[in-house]
Design a protein around this motif. Structure first.
Motif, PDB file in Angstrom:
ATOM      1  N   ILE A 162       0.842  -1.195   0.000  1.00 47.69           N
ATOM      2  CA  ILE A 162       0.000   0.000   0.000  1.00 47.69           C
ATOM      3  C   ILE A 162       0.882   1.250   0.000  1.00 47.69           C
ATOM      4  O   ILE A 162       0.677   2.172  -0.798  1.00 47.69           O
ATOM      5  N   ALA A 163       1.876   1.288   0.880  1.00 48.74           N
ATOM      6  CA  ALA A 163       2.767   2.443   0.980  1.00 48.74           C
ATOM      7  C   ALA A 163       3.516   2.697  -0.330  1.00 48.74           C
ATOM      8  O   ALA A 163       3.740   3.846  -0.714  1.00 48.74           O
ATOM      9  N   ALA A 164       3.870   1.622  -1.019  1.00 41.16           N
ATOM     10  CA  ALA A 164       4.590   1.745  -2.290  1.00 41.16           C
ATOM     11  C   ALA A 164       3.648   1.987  -3.473  1.00 41.16           C
ATOM     12  O   ALA A 164       4.098   2.090  -4.613  1.00 41.16           O
ATOM     13  N   LYS A 165       2.336   2.062  -3.196  1.00 44.42           N
ATOM     14  CA  LYS A 165       1.308   2.320  -4.206  1.00 44.42           C
ATOM     15  C   LYS A 165       1.186   1.203  -5.246  1.00 44.42           C
ATOM     16  O   LYS A 165       0.757   1.443  -6.372  1.00 44.42           O
ATOM     17  N   HIS A 166       1.552  -0.016  -4.875  1.00 45.98           N
ATOM     18  CA  HIS A 166       1.408  -1.154  -5.785  1.00 45.98           C
ATOM     19  C   HIS A 166      -0.006  -1.717  -5.773  1.00 45.98           C
ATOM     20  O   HIS A 166      -0.411  -2.380  -6.733  1.00 45.98           O
ATOM     21  N   ILE A 167      -0.731  -1.484  -4.684  1.00 50.90           N
ATOM     22  CA  ILE A 167      -2.118  -1.931  -4.562  1.00 50.90           C
ATOM     23  C   ILE A 167      -2.940  -0.761  -4.035  1.00 50.90           C
ATOM     24  O   ILE A 167      -2.394   0.249  -3.592  1.00 50.90           O
ATOM     25  N   ALA A 168      -4.259  -0.910  -4.095  1.00 52.67           N
ATOM     26  CA  ALA A 168      -5.155   0.176  -3.681  1.00 52.67           C
ATOM     27  C   ALA A 168      -4.876   0.605  -2.240  1.00 52.67           C
ATOM     28  O   ALA A 168      -4.602  -0.233  -1.377  1.00 52.67           O
ATOM     29  N   PRO A 169      -4.934   1.901  -1.993  1.00 50.67           N
ATOM     30  CA  PRO A 169      -4.733   2.374  -0.618  1.00 50.67           C
ATOM     31  C   PRO A 169      -5.856   1.875   0.278  1.00 50.67           C
ATOM     32  O   PRO A 169      -6.984   1.694  -0.171  1.00 50.67           O
ATOM     33  N   GLY A 170      -5.528   1.634   1.536  1.00 52.69           N
ATOM     34  CA  GLY A 170      -6.566   1.176   2.439  1.00 52.69           C
ATOM     35  C   GLY A 170      -6.032   0.700   3.763  1.00 52.69           C
ATOM     36  O   GLY A 170      -4.869   0.900   4.094  1.00 52.69           O
ATOM     37  N   ALA A 171      -6.909   0.044   4.493  1.00 50.47           N
ATOM     38  CA  ALA A 171      -6.604  -0.447   5.835  1.00 50.47           C
ATOM     39  C   ALA A 171      -6.489  -1.964   5.822  1.00 50.47           C
ATOM     40  O   ALA A 171      -7.151  -2.638   5.042  1.00 50.47           O
ATOM     41  N   VAL A 172      -5.660  -2.475   6.722  1.00 54.28           N
ATOM     42  CA  VAL A 172      -5.476  -3.914   6.875  1.00 54.28           C
ATOM     43  C   VAL A 172      -6.077  -4.316   8.220  1.00 54.28           C
ATOM     44  O   VAL A 172      -5.707  -3.770   9.251  1.00 54.28           O
ATOM     45  N   ILE A 173      -6.998  -5.260   8.172  1.00 54.25           N
ATOM     46  CA  ILE A 173      -7.608  -5.788   9.390  1.00 54.25           C
ATOM     47  C   ILE A 173      -7.000  -7.155   9.658  1.00 54.25           C
ATOM     48  O   ILE A 173      -7.104  -8.053   8.824  1.00 54.25           O
ATOM     49  N   GLU A 174      -6.381  -7.314  10.825  1.00 55.95           N
ATOM     50  CA  GLU A 174      -5.700  -8.561  11.181  1.00 55.95           C
ATOM     51  C   GLU A 174      -6.521  -9.388  12.171  1.00 55.95           C
ATOM     52  O   GLU A 174      -6.069  -9.682  13.261  1.00 55.95           O
ATOM     53  N   ARG A 175      -7.720  -9.741  11.773  1.00 58.73           N
ATOM     54  CA  ARG A 175      -8.560 -10.616  12.599  1.00 58.73           C
ATOM     55  C   ARG A 175      -9.195 -11.662  11.713  1.00 58.73           C
ATOM     56  O   ARG A 175      -9.351 -11.478  10.505  1.00 58.73           O
ATOM     57  N   SER A 176      -9.610 -12.728  12.331  1.00 51.08           N
ATOM     58  CA  SER A 176     -10.301 -13.780  11.596  1.00 51.08           C
ATOM     59  C   SER A 176     -11.562 -13.228  10.949  1.00 51.08           C
ATOM     60  O   SER A 176     -12.255 -12.384  11.527  1.00 51.08           O
ATOM     61  N   ILE A 177     -11.870 -13.731   9.788  1.00 47.58           N
ATOM     62  CA  ILE A 177     -13.093 -13.338   9.098  1.00 47.58           C
ATOM     63  C   ILE A 177     -14.318 -13.646   9.961  1.00 47.58           C
ATOM     64  O   ILE A 177     -15.333 -12.968   9.871  1.00 47.58           O
ATOM     65  N   LYS A 178     -14.200 -14.643  10.817  1.00 46.39           N
ATOM     66  CA  LYS A 178     -15.300 -15.001  11.714  1.00 46.39           C
ATOM     67  C   LYS A 178     -15.640 -13.861  12.677  1.00 46.39           C
ATOM     68  O   LYS A 178     -16.757 -13.769  13.166  1.00 46.39           O
ATOM     69  N   GLU A 179     -14.683 -12.998  12.941  1.00 49.22           N
ATOM     70  CA  GLU A 179     -14.857 -11.900  13.895  1.00 49.22           C
ATOM     71  C   GLU A 179     -15.250 -10.587  13.234  1.00 49.22           C
ATOM     72  O   GLU A 179     -15.518  -9.608  13.925  1.00 49.22           O
ATOM     73  N   LEU A 180     -15.267 -10.543  11.911  1.00 54.63           N
ATOM     74  CA  LEU A 180     -15.536  -9.287  11.218  1.00 54.63           C
ATOM     75  C   LEU A 180     -17.021  -8.971  11.184  1.00 54.63           C
ATOM     76  O   LEU A 180     -17.858  -9.853  11.036  1.00 54.63           O
ATOM     77  N   SER A 181     -17.306  -7.686  11.266  1.00 50.21           N
ATOM     78  CA  SER A 181     -18.668  -7.179  11.129  1.00 50.21           C
ATOM     79  C   SER A 181     -18.791  -6.533   9.753  1.00 50.21           C
ATOM     80  O   SER A 181     -17.844  -5.891   9.285  1.00 50.21           O
ATOM     81  N   PRO A 182     -19.944  -6.651   9.095  1.00 55.69           N
ATOM     82  CA  PRO A 182     -20.104  -5.970   7.802  1.00 55.69           C
ATOM     83  C   PRO A 182     -19.844  -4.469   7.879  1.00 55.69           C
ATOM     84  O   PRO A 182     -19.351  -3.877   6.929  1.00 55.69           O
ATOM     85  N   ASP A 183     -20.135  -3.867   9.021  1.00 51.16           N
ATOM     86  CA  ASP A 183     -19.951  -2.425   9.177  1.00 51.16           C
ATOM     87  C   ASP A 183     -18.485  -2.005   9.185  1.00 51.16           C
ATOM     88  O   ASP A 183     -18.186  -0.832   8.975  1.00 51.16           O
ATOM     89  N   GLU A 184     -17.560  -2.936   9.420  1.00 50.81           N
ATOM     90  CA  GLU A 184     -16.128  -2.610   9.435  1.00 50.81           C
ATOM     91  C   GLU A 184     -15.537  -2.508   8.039  1.00 50.81           C
ATOM     92  O   GLU A 184     -14.425  -2.009   7.877  1.00 50.81           O
ATOM     93  N   LEU A 185     -16.249  -3.032   7.069  1.00 49.40           N
ATOM     94  CA  LEU A 185     -15.693  -3.151   5.728  1.00 49.40           C
ATOM     95  C   LEU A 185     -16.055  -1.930   4.900  1.00 49.40           C
ATOM     96  O   LEU A 185     -17.175  -1.443   4.936  1.00 49.40           O
TER      97      LEU A 185
END
Length: 173
Positions: free
Chosen positions: A20-43
């Protein structure tokens, strides 16, 4: 609008941040939790990459001409439950995470969902279930069976690449 990347492996998450910092992929945030713990509102409302690895889908989407803001999700769930090289647990394997990915997808209804999976008999059964889920919520789906070596991988293994496009909502005006 920025991308959201989900990666539970610290090494992959760190690579995503560097890319991300090198601009090779879209800018954004990295969430380091299991998908089981994710809420739709976080995305986010742009790209969402579940099981992001090192951002290959973001890079591929750019190469295909998609903007970083296009609301596409990638969901290349772990293949070990369906791979001949895995334990053969299939849907009973705790790494079978499609139900968790679908929970998030059905809540947010992105325009386009892409992903890939191993092209084994179990992988084809997995894809049937994915398509049933997606088509049942208003998506049109397609898949293609491609050799991984065609993407530059140093091995000859068949992969299923799929896309699901959200159809028009019948109640929208």
């Amino acid at each position: 609008m920025s991308a959201t990347y989900n990666a539970i492996e610290p090494y992959a998450a760190e690579w995503l941040r560097h890319l991300i910092a090198a601009k090779h992929i879209a800018p954004g945030a990295v969430i380091e939790r299991s998908i089981k713990e994710l809420s739709p509102d976080e995305l986010g409302s742009g790209q969402v990459h579940l099981f992001a690895g090192i951002g290959v889908w973001s890079h591929a989407l750019r190469a295909a001409g998609f903007t970083d803001e296009f609301p596409v999700w990638s969901a290349s769930c772990p293949c070990q439950p369906f791979s001949a090289a895995g334990r053969g647990g299939g849907v009973d394997d705790p790494r079978h995470l499609w139900p968790d990915a679908f929970r998030l997808i059905s809540a947010r209804r992105p325009v386009l969902v892409v992903g890939e999976q191993v092209a084994s008999p179990d992988g084809l059964a997995w894809l049937d279930a994915v398509f049933a889920d997606m088509e049942g919520t208003g998506y049109a789906c397609r898949a293609v069976d491609i050799c991984a070596a065609g993407f530059g991988a140093p091995h000859i293994r068949q992969r299923l690449c799929f896309a699901a496009v959200r159809l028009a909502d019948p109640d929208s005006s």
